[in-house]
Design a protein around this motif. Structure first.
Motif: not given
Length: 215
Positions: A141, A148, A152-153, A155-156, A165
């Motif tokens: 990360e 990253a 991450r976004t 996945a959110d 991650l």
């Protein structure tokens, strides 16, 4: 040694400008002359005193580490970083990720200074293992926060399912950019046609593995 006895590097806007000048000068001289270049030469190139260089970095090894770590994000500057940041808003995720990957890979293939610095680390890491520890210490990360952050976004948003991650970041690197880093280390390259095939198939493999329906 207690924490209060540890000398802190200079801080503030003026100190930061000097720090940047030292890192730029050291990068140029390390690339031109190797790790054996003297701190006097670096200080002269940066337009500061040798004492100032040591106040900021403490040792040549620490300065070398700063040069390397400052270069890690460069292949994801400009267009490639913007493309990655735009992934969460893309309607067609596959097409957007392929475009972002092309910009990313193009930056990796054309940034000769970063390649040279990476090779310099490989040549010196046996003498200065702290270089490898510094590289590893940032973690996937920390190396490229744009990657990253995009994953991450996504996945959110539920568009990808990424339980690990850290592993996903390394897998994306492995599919897209690591082949070019390995080949460049051997003094050769992957041609444009194969590069594009690797990008397309790599994106398809990544999205297929982390697709919600796959999970």
């Amino acid at each position: 040694m207690s924490a209060e006895n540890v000398k802190q590097p200079p801080s503030g806007p003026r100190a930061e400008l000097k720090r940047q000048a030292i890192v730029r000068a050291a990068r140029e001289l390390f690339l031109r002359e190797g790790f054996g270049v003297g701190m006097d030469a670096i200080a002269t190139e940066a337009g500061v005193s040798k004492v100032t260089v040591y106040n900021h970095f403490g040792s040549k090894e620490a300065l070398f580490t700063a040069v390397i770590t400052s270069a890690l994000d460069e292949p994801l500057g400009g267009a490639s970083s913007a493309a990655l940041h735009g992934l969460p808003e893309a309607e067609d995720l596959r097409s957007a990720l392929i475009d972002a990957a092309r910009a990313w890979v193009a930056a990796v293939r054309t940034n000769q200074e970063v390649t040279a610095l990476r090779n310099l680390v490989a040549a010196e890491v046996h003498r200065f293992p702290e270089l490898g520890r510094a590289w590893q210490g940032r973690g996937p990360e920390g190396h490229h926060p744009a990657v990253a952050g995009a994953l991450r976004t996504l996945a959110d948003q539920g568009r990808l399912v990424i339980p690990d991650l850290e592993a996903a970041i390394i897998q994306l690197y492995a599919l897209l950019v690591f082949p070019h880093m390995v080949f460049s280390g051997y003094g050769t390259h992957i041609d444009d046609d194969l590069t594009d095939r690797l990008i397309t198939s790599g994106v398809d493999m990544f999205l297929s593995h982390y697709a919600p329906e796959h999970a």
